[in-house]
Design a protein around this motif. Sequence first.
Motif, PDB file in Angstrom:
ATOM      1  N   THR A  78      80.020  37.682 -45.667  1.00  0.00           N
ATOM      2  CA  THR A  78      80.067  36.273 -45.275  1.00  0.00           C
ATOM      3  C   THR A  78      81.394  35.941 -44.612  1.00  0.00           C
ATOM      4  O   THR A  78      82.468  36.317 -45.089  1.00  0.00           O
ATOM      5  N   VAL A  79      81.324  35.225 -43.495  1.00  0.00           N
ATOM      6  CA  VAL A  79      82.504  34.831 -42.734  1.00  0.00           C
ATOM      7  C   VAL A  79      82.926  33.429 -43.161  1.00  0.00           C
ATOM      8  O   VAL A  79      82.085  32.543 -43.347  1.00  0.00           O
ATOM      9  N   GLU A  80      84.234  33.226 -43.309  1.00  0.00           N
ATOM     10  CA  GLU A  80      84.762  31.931 -43.717  1.00  0.00           C
ATOM     11  C   GLU A  80      85.672  31.360 -42.642  1.00  0.00           C
ATOM     12  O   GLU A  80      86.149  32.088 -41.754  1.00  0.00           O
ATOM     13  N   THR A  81      85.935  30.068 -42.731  1.00  0.00           N
ATOM     14  CA  THR A  81      86.825  29.395 -41.783  1.00  0.00           C
ATOM     15  C   THR A  81      88.186  30.096 -41.751  1.00  0.00           C
ATOM     16  O   THR A  81      88.771  30.390 -42.799  1.00  0.00           O
ATOM     17  N   GLY A  82      88.687  30.361 -40.556  1.00  0.00           N
ATOM     18  CA  GLY A  82      89.990  30.995 -40.401  1.00  0.00           C
ATOM     19  C   GLY A  82      89.972  32.503 -40.430  1.00  0.00           C
ATOM     20  O   GLY A  82      91.014  33.141 -40.229  1.00  0.00           O
ATOM     21  N   ASP A  83      88.807  33.112 -40.646  1.00  0.00           N
ATOM     22  CA  ASP A  83      88.742  34.576 -40.662  1.00  0.00           C
ATOM     23  C   ASP A  83      89.046  35.135 -39.276  1.00  0.00           C
ATOM     24  O   ASP A  83      88.603  34.604 -38.253  1.00  0.00           O
ATOM     25  N   VAL A  84      89.790  36.241 -39.272  1.00  0.00           N
ATOM     26  CA  VAL A  84      90.026  37.002 -38.046  1.00  0.00           C
ATOM     27  C   VAL A  84      88.989  38.112 -37.993  1.00  0.00           C
ATOM     28  O   VAL A  84      88.811  38.850 -38.973  1.00  0.00           O
ATOM     29  N   LEU A  85      88.295  38.228 -36.874  1.00  0.00           N
ATOM     30  CA  LEU A  85      87.287  39.275 -36.703  1.00  0.00           C
ATOM     31  C   LEU A  85      87.831  40.322 -35.740  1.00  0.00           C
ATOM     32  O   LEU A  85      88.449  39.992 -34.729  1.00  0.00           O
ATOM     33  N   ILE A  86      87.586  41.586 -36.060  1.00  0.00           N
ATOM     34  CA  ILE A  86      88.063  42.675 -35.213  1.00  0.00           C
ATOM     35  C   ILE A  86      86.978  43.738 -35.097  1.00  0.00           C
ATOM     36  O   ILE A  86      86.375  44.138 -36.104  1.00  0.00           O
ATOM     37  N   ASN A  87      86.706  44.169 -33.881  1.00  0.00           N
ATOM     38  CA  ASN A  87      85.727  45.234 -33.671  1.00  0.00           C
ATOM     39  C   ASN A  87      86.340  46.564 -34.098  1.00  0.00           C
ATOM     40  O   ASN A  87      87.476  46.881 -33.733  1.00  0.00           O
ATOM     41  N   ILE A  88      85.577  47.348 -34.850  1.00  0.00           N
ATOM     42  CA  ILE A  88      86.150  48.562 -35.440  1.00  0.00           C
ATOM     43  C   ILE A  88      85.490  49.845 -34.948  1.00  0.00           C
ATOM     44  O   ILE A  88      85.871  50.934 -35.401  1.00  0.00           O
ATOM     45  N   THR A  89      84.547  49.747 -34.020  1.00  0.00           N
ATOM     46  CA  THR A  89      83.921  50.956 -33.472  1.00  0.00           C
ATOM     47  C   THR A  89      83.612  50.761 -31.990  1.00  0.00           C
ATOM     48  O   THR A  89      83.567  49.645 -31.479  1.00  0.00           O
ATOM     49  N   GLY A  90      83.375  51.884 -31.312  1.00  0.00           N
ATOM     50  CA  GLY A  90      82.819  51.852 -29.970  1.00  0.00           C
ATOM     51  C   GLY A  90      83.773  51.462 -28.867  1.00  0.00           C
ATOM     52  O   GLY A  90      84.991  51.384 -29.050  1.00  0.00           O
ATOM     53  N   ASP A  91      83.207  51.184 -27.701  1.00  0.00           N
ATOM     54  CA  ASP A  91      83.994  50.877 -26.510  1.00  0.00           C
ATOM     55  C   ASP A  91      84.752  49.565 -26.635  1.00  0.00           C
ATOM     56  O   ASP A  91      85.749  49.356 -25.943  1.00  0.00           O
ATOM     57  N   SER A  92      84.273  48.657 -27.474  1.00  0.00           N
ATOM     58  CA  SER A  92      84.934  47.353 -27.631  1.00  0.00           C
ATOM     59  C   SER A  92      85.906  47.345 -28.805  1.00  0.00           C
ATOM     60  O   SER A  92      86.340  46.276 -29.246  1.00  0.00           O
ATOM     61  N   ILE A  93      86.267  48.504 -29.301  1.00  0.00           N
ATOM     62  CA  ILE A  93      87.118  48.610 -30.478  1.00  0.00           C
ATOM     63  C   ILE A  93      88.415  47.816 -30.299  1.00  0.00           C
ATOM     64  O   ILE A  93      89.003  47.792 -29.223  1.00  0.00           O
ATOM     65  N   LEU A  94      88.791  47.110 -31.363  1.00  0.00           N
ATOM     66  CA  LEU A  94      90.045  46.365 -31.489  1.00  0.00           C
ATOM     67  C   LEU A  94      90.054  45.032 -30.740  1.00  0.00           C
ATOM     68  O   LEU A  94      91.092  44.362 -30.716  1.00  0.00           O
ATOM     69  N   ARG A  95      88.935  44.629 -30.152  1.00  0.00           N
ATOM     70  CA  ARG A  95      88.881  43.247 -29.668  1.00  0.00           C
ATOM     71  C   ARG A  95      88.905  42.328 -30.884  1.00  0.00           C
ATOM     72  O   ARG A  95      88.251  42.612 -31.894  1.00  0.00           O
ATOM     73  N   THR A  96      89.630  41.235 -30.785  1.00  0.00           N
ATOM     74  CA  THR A  96      89.829  40.400 -31.966  1.00  0.00           C
ATOM     75  C   THR A  96      89.834  38.914 -31.616  1.00  0.00           C
ATOM     76  O   THR A  96      90.283  38.515 -30.540  1.00  0.00           O
TER      77      THR A  96
END
Length: 404
Positions: A78-96
């Motif tokens: 579950t995502v909450e207000t203020g959460d930072v999301l970061i991609n952890i796999t694939g070609d889009s890795i580390l987009r945040t």
Amino acid sequence: MTTLPGLGLKLPASWGVARLSEVTSKIGSGATPRGGSSVYVASGPALIRSQNVHDHEFKAEGLAFLSREAATALRGATVETGDVLINITGDSILRTVIVPETVLPARVNQHVAIVRSNGKIDPGFLQKWLSLPLMKDYMLGHSSGGTRKAITKGHLQSFPVPLPPIEEQRAIAATLGALDGKIESNRRAIVFISDLIDAYSEKFGGEFQIAPLRTIAISRKESVNPSKLGDAVVEHFSLPAFDSGARPERVAASTIMSNKLRVPQCAILLSRLNPRFNRTWWVSGASEVPALASTEFLVVTAENELELAAVWLALRDPFFREELPKRVTGTSGSHQRVRPDDVLAIEVPDFRSVAPEVKKSTLALLMSAERLRVESERLTALRSVLLPELLSGRIRIPNEEATS
């Protein structure tokens, strides 16, 4: 001076350092819902995937929604207000990005990690730190997975972060966030302008006779070998440039490896490749350098900018947009394209006799959208310059808590 471990970055003496695990209450990813896309519904808790997470920008296109049962099964993601999301796999890795509140309630899948502050670090500051090119290079150095890059929870927990006083963190996040906000505001305005012009096309199109596109637009086919231009700087209109913000790249002609089409200063570019993804590009202005376009575009002009605005309205006609993908040749997938002559044969409303104020209004809207794109490009460049300076403390933002 304080030195950030692993990166060798010099920080102000008043700044601390920590590991990500020390400033977060949660680091973790989700999973693929049981049943896959079969549990997607028209509305409900959102499922955020890597395609939605871009640096500094959340893209809602393609956002999936879960049934109540599927969302309950993923309650640990579950995502909450203020959460930072970061991609952890694939070609889009580390987009945040920081999740927008408008997307909640939401879950993430296995390709996206939630990084939640425990109060010791400002979420906006953290997101900017994770997007810093220097930090991305450091994180990529820890990736695993062979041919598919991946960052694990253990990696994320171990990564270093600088810790300015919390008020200074907030000031840095607010400064960079203001740039994000203006760029996003411009993006929404451009979408609104596009929708408004499409409404013009739909409203007035039925009032005119139809005619093949070739009768109201002039097709330009002048081919240019960029190598003959040497090191001259050119504006390069390419499909990737369109997809990344509809702004041409300025590059040395010698870096372009194949023949291109010359672009007049007043033109419309229409992508012939994979036309189910509509790419219509307005080109106007007195550029001081030559402009070249991919041969995947059809380059069309008119007698003047007002008449070109009438062509734009024709190209946005619903029938034309529906008909274009039906004219493709070639194999399936990304190699489908429409031949120039087949594009020019499609019948469109002849907007040349539309009321002058409609053409003037359309032209004004197109020019406004172009100005917004240019402004966003400059703001993006400014953000790129400020990001390392503010996050290293080389530039300080005065506030009551910050010290030199």
